[in-house]
Design a protein around this motif. Structure first.
Motif, PDB file in Angstrom:
ATOM      1  N   THR A 275    -100.459 -29.320 -90.774  1.00 12.07           N
ATOM      2  CA  THR A 275     -99.983 -30.662 -91.096  1.00 12.07           C
ATOM      3  C   THR A 275    -100.456 -31.674 -90.066  1.00 12.07           C
ATOM      4  OG1 THR A 275     -98.021 -29.804 -92.234  1.00 12.07           O
ATOM      5  CG2 THR A 275     -97.923 -32.082 -91.450  1.00 12.07           C
ATOM      6  N   LYS A 276    -100.408 -31.299 -88.791  1.00 11.57           N
ATOM      7  CA  LYS A 276    -100.848 -32.205 -87.738  1.00 11.57           C
ATOM      8  C   LYS A 276    -102.331 -32.538 -87.887  1.00 11.57           C
ATOM      9  CE  LYS A 276    -100.871 -32.729 -82.701  1.00 11.57           C
ATOM     10  NZ  LYS A 276    -100.507 -32.095 -81.396  1.00 11.57           N
ATOM     11  N   ARG A 277    -103.116 -31.549 -88.282  1.00 14.15           N
ATOM     12  CA  ARG A 277    -104.556 -31.765 -88.414  1.00 14.15           C
ATOM     13  C   ARG A 277    -104.910 -32.571 -89.663  1.00 14.15           C
ATOM     14  NH1 ARG A 277    -108.745 -26.897 -89.574  1.00 14.15           N
ATOM     15  NH2 ARG A 277    -107.817 -26.024 -87.658  1.00 14.15           N
ATOM     16  N   THR A 278    -104.275 -32.260 -90.783  1.00  9.45           N
ATOM     17  CA  THR A 278    -104.688 -32.824 -92.072  1.00  9.45           C
ATOM     18  C   THR A 278    -103.800 -33.940 -92.593  1.00  9.45           C
ATOM     19  OG1 THR A 278    -103.373 -31.235 -93.348  1.00  9.45           O
ATOM     20  CG2 THR A 278    -105.616 -30.575 -92.734  1.00  9.45           C
ATOM     21  N   GLY A 279    -102.582 -34.034 -92.073  1.00  9.31           N
ATOM     22  CA  GLY A 279    -101.636 -34.989 -92.622  1.00  9.31           C
ATOM     23  C   GLY A 279    -100.965 -34.499 -93.887  1.00  9.31           C
ATOM     24  N   ILE A 280    -101.270 -33.258 -94.304  1.00 11.68           N
ATOM     25  CA  ILE A 280    -100.699 -32.687 -95.525  1.00 11.68           C
ATOM     26  C   ILE A 280     -99.417 -31.938 -95.170  1.00 11.68           C
ATOM     27  CG2 ILE A 280    -101.061 -31.087 -97.444  1.00 11.68           C
ATOM     28  CD1 ILE A 280    -104.099 -31.607 -97.094  1.00 11.68           C
ATOM     29  N   ARG A 281     -98.301 -32.370 -95.737  1.00 13.79           N
ATOM     30  CA  ARG A 281     -97.015 -31.734 -95.472  1.00 13.79           C
ATOM     31  C   ARG A 281     -96.872 -30.500 -96.361  1.00 13.79           C
ATOM     32  NH1 ARG A 281     -91.973 -32.118 -97.809  1.00 13.79           N
ATOM     33  NH2 ARG A 281     -92.782 -33.691 -99.259  1.00 13.79           N
ATOM     34  N   VAL A 282     -96.452 -29.380 -95.777  1.00 12.85           N
ATOM     35  CA  VAL A 282     -96.309 -28.131 -96.530  1.00 12.85           C
ATOM     36  C   VAL A 282     -94.831 -27.875 -96.799  1.00 12.85           C
ATOM     37  CG1 VAL A 282     -96.767 -25.660 -96.610  1.00 12.85           C
ATOM     38  CG2 VAL A 282     -98.366 -27.191 -95.424  1.00 12.85           C
ATOM     39  N   LYS A 283     -94.489 -27.808 -98.083  1.00 14.01           N
ATOM     40  CA  LYS A 283     -93.153 -27.365 -98.467  1.00 14.01           C
ATOM     41  C   LYS A 283     -93.241 -25.867 -98.677  1.00 14.01           C
ATOM     42  CE  LYS A 283     -89.445 -27.898-101.846  1.00 14.01           C
ATOM     43  NZ  LYS A 283     -89.010 -28.522-103.128  1.00 14.01           N
ATOM     44  N   TYR A 284     -92.780 -25.131 -97.686  1.00 14.60           N
ATOM     45  CA  TYR A 284     -92.936 -23.673 -97.679  1.00 14.60           C
ATOM     46  C   TYR A 284     -91.638 -23.017 -98.113  1.00 14.60           C
ATOM     47  CZ  TYR A 284     -94.141 -18.999 -96.046  1.00 14.60           C
ATOM     48  OH  TYR A 284     -94.405 -17.651 -95.981  1.00 14.60           O
ATOM     49  N   THR A 285     -91.710 -22.181 -99.142  1.00 17.99           N
ATOM     50  CA  THR A 285     -90.518 -21.553 -99.704  1.00 17.99           C
ATOM     51  C   THR A 285     -90.686 -20.051 -99.765  1.00 17.99           C
ATOM     52  OG1 THR A 285     -90.210 -23.505-101.109  1.00 17.99           O
ATOM     53  CG2 THR A 285     -88.919 -21.561-101.643  1.00 17.99           C
ATOM     54  N   GLU A 286     -89.739 -19.313 -99.224  1.00 18.68           N
ATOM     55  CA  GLU A 286     -89.746 -17.844 -99.296  1.00 18.68           C
ATOM     56  C   GLU A 286     -88.941 -17.425-100.531  1.00 18.68           C
ATOM     57  OE1 GLU A 286     -88.135 -16.945 -95.412  1.00 18.68           O
ATOM     58  OE2 GLU A 286     -90.129 -16.454 -94.662  1.00 18.68           O
ATOM     59  N   ASP A 287     -89.503 -17.679-101.706  1.00 20.66           N
ATOM     60  CA  ASP A 287     -88.757 -17.431-102.937  1.00 20.66           C
ATOM     61  C   ASP A 287     -89.362 -16.310-103.777  1.00 20.66           C
ATOM     62  OD1 ASP A 287     -91.014 -18.854-103.663  1.00 20.66           O
ATOM     63  OD2 ASP A 287     -89.987 -20.114-105.126  1.00 20.66           O
ATOM     64  N   ILE A 288     -90.194 -15.475-103.158  1.00 21.79           N
ATOM     65  CA  ILE A 288     -90.732 -14.302-103.853  1.00 21.79           C
ATOM     66  C   ILE A 288     -90.089 -13.058-103.245  1.00 21.79           C
ATOM     67  CG2 ILE A 288     -92.781 -13.014-104.536  1.00 21.79           C
ATOM     68  CD1 ILE A 288     -94.437 -15.511-104.189  1.00 21.79           C
ATOM     69  N   ASN A 289     -89.230 -12.421-104.014  1.00 23.49           N
ATOM     70  CA  ASN A 289     -88.596 -11.178-103.572  1.00 23.49           C
ATOM     71  C   ASN A 289     -89.309  -9.965-104.143  1.00 23.49           C
ATOM     72  OD1 ASN A 289     -86.491 -12.274-101.992  1.00 23.49           O
ATOM     73  ND2 ASN A 289     -85.383 -12.806-103.860  1.00 23.49           N
ATOM     74  N   ASP A 290     -89.847 -10.086-105.312  1.00 22.61           N
ATOM     75  CA  ASP A 290     -90.691  -9.056-105.906  1.00 22.61           C
ATOM     76  C   ASP A 290     -91.494  -9.701-107.022  1.00 22.61           C
ATOM     77  OD1 ASP A 290     -89.330  -8.608-108.600  1.00 22.61           O
ATOM     78  OD2 ASP A 290     -87.666  -8.227-107.232  1.00 22.61           O
ATOM     79  N   ASN A 291     -92.571  -9.044-107.422  1.00 21.31           N
ATOM     80  CA  ASN A 291     -93.492  -9.627-108.384  1.00 21.31           C
ATOM     81  C   ASN A 291     -92.862  -9.868-109.750  1.00 21.31           C
ATOM     82  OD1 ASN A 291     -96.328  -9.673-107.068  1.00 21.31           O
ATOM     83  ND2 ASN A 291     -95.545  -7.659-106.541  1.00 21.31           N
ATOM     84  N   VAL A 292     -92.095  -8.897-110.241  1.00 19.87           N
ATOM     85  CA  VAL A 292     -91.528  -9.001-111.579  1.00 19.87           C
ATOM     86  C   VAL A 292     -90.531 -10.151-111.652  1.00 19.87           C
ATOM     87  CG1 VAL A 292     -90.195  -7.808-113.355  1.00 19.87           C
ATOM     88  CG2 VAL A 292     -91.878  -6.549-112.018  1.00 19.87           C
TER      89      VAL A 292
END
Length: 415
Positions: free
Chosen positions: A102-119
């Motif tokens: 983000t500091k380098r590109t100015g692009i803010r990342v909304k990071y979400t740990e919402d994958i518990n399993d593939n199915v």
């Protein structure tokens, strides 16, 4: 994009998913797996729901039509990933590589740990993808078999190579051309997950165990051997031992591998088929040798110097988790820039040092050595050229093949 009629999952496929989610690879947290803890498996009711609504068959389709890209005016990207699959600061208050991006590109990342399993995750995004709607995610990380399905259904956007110079140049050869995405037109690997042979040197009397043949035939190991309850890992390793290519095998080859394993079951050479619960038995010596996952072995070695691993001369199976831009994502270019960022060796090294999985980025060894010399020399994190050359992937399966193969495998393991 073509349309597809819903397809119900067979009872055999549902049973295989239950095994995977409760104690197989689907039950492994990414970094937590090293402590053999579960990641919160999908409730069986959720699987039943997926089976009822149906996962569409993997028909051939072109990639998703390019959506309107708002990257230029909206400096953001939404990234869905697995738990503990990203570096975290010592005080656990920040994610250093994401903040540096983000500091380098100015692009803010909304990071979400919402994958518990593939199915479970596919169940979340499938209705939007099928309806041609935005999933509200610009970048997702899914295991190879699901990545293949999403691509074949036309639900992934084709990537722009001009935005991926580091990724194109630095992706390791062993990950460059999967049969489900040749040349990586739609995806790039986040990590590799090797299946290897592990053994407890104290339990084997100091003897090395380095082949599936030894596991299946060595009388000194009788009753103290385990294989995995994941079909692709156990059958794939057996195919390799028989001189067959898991990427090109036939029905006859598959039946031959099942027959080979059945003989070992009948003579009680194999103690049991397990998920990641084999780790406790291996550490105690109740299991002398087994087929297991590299991530487990790294952690077990930290606690027990008798735990060893071997790469069979015949080769080993590697699966992967992969980054894709779903159809109708609003920030495709920003997502591509984020993918490319993680293929810069210094960034890739920082990530690898935290998550301890196979890094798919060439040229990262020197950078990782600056962080941790022991990690840089660990071939389960950075395979050397000889090890990488032995890596093989289990080929993509049609729906009919998966049903037939899982039925035969379930009979073998008594599931």
């Amino acid at each position: 994009m073509e349309s597809y009629e819903p397809e119900r999952l067979s009872p055999v496929q549902l049973a295989a998913m239950r095994r995977s989610l409760t104690n197989g690879r689907g039950a492994l947290t990414r970094r937590s797996l090293l402590r053999a803890s579960g990641m919160g498996a999908l409730a069986l009711g959720g699987i039943a729901t997926l089976g009822a609504c149906g996962i569409p068959p993997a028909g051939r389709a072109e990639g998703a039509a390019a959506a309107d890209d708002h990257s230029a005016e909206e400096k953001e990207v939404t990234f869905s990933n697995w738990t503990e699959y990203m570096d975290v600061s010592d005080d656990e208050k920040s994610r250093p590589t994401l903040e540096a991006f983000t500091k380098r590109t100015g692009i803010r990342v909304k990071y979400t740990e919402d994958i518990n399993d593939n199915v479970e995750f596919f169940g979340k995004i499938k209705p939007q993808l099928a309806a041609g709607q935005n999933t509200r995610r610009d970048l997702i990380c899914v295991t190879d078999w699901l990545a293949a399905r999403i691509i074949r259904l036309g639900w992934a956007q084709k990537l722009d190579p001009s935005n991926l110079p580091h990724a194109f140049a630095n992706v390791s050869a062993q990950f460059r051309t999967p049969d489900w995405d040749p040349g990586r037109a739609y995806s790039y690997p986040w990590t590799g997950i090797p299946t290897v042979i592990a053994y407890n040197a104290k339990a084997t009397g100091g003897r090395k165990v380095d082949s599936v043949t030894q596991l299946l035939d060595d009388p000194k190991l009788k009753g103290r051997v385990s294989f995995l309850s994941e079909m692709r890992d156990t059958v794939g390793m057996t195919l390799l031992d028989q001189g067959k290519d898991p990427g090109k095998f036939t029905d006859t080859d598959f039946d031959g591998a099942i027959g080979r394993l059945q003989k070992a079951v009948d003579k009680k050479q194999i103690r049991r088929f397990t998920g990641n619960d084999y780790t406790a038995d291996l550490s105690k010596g109740d299991i002398a040798a087994c087929v297991g996952w590299a991530g487990d072995i790294i952690q077990l070695q930290a606690d027990n110097p008798d735990i060893k691993f071997a790469i069979p001369a015949a080769g080993y199976i590697t699966s992967s988790d992969n980054l894709l831009v779903p159809a109708q994502a609003r920030h495709k270019t920003n997502a591509e820039k984020l993918i490319d960022y993680y293929y810069e060796p210094p960034v890739a090294a920082q990530l690898a040092a935290y998550i301890n999985y196979v890094c798919p980025v060439d040229g990262v060894r020197d950078e990782l050595a600056k962080i941790d010399e022991s990690m840089a020399s660990n071939t389960l994190i950075l395979p050397d050229r000889e090890m990488a050359a032995k890596s093989r992937s289990f080929r993509s399966l049609s729906t009919e093949e998966e049903t037939a193969y899982e039925e035969k495998f379930a009979k073998l393991i008594g599931a």
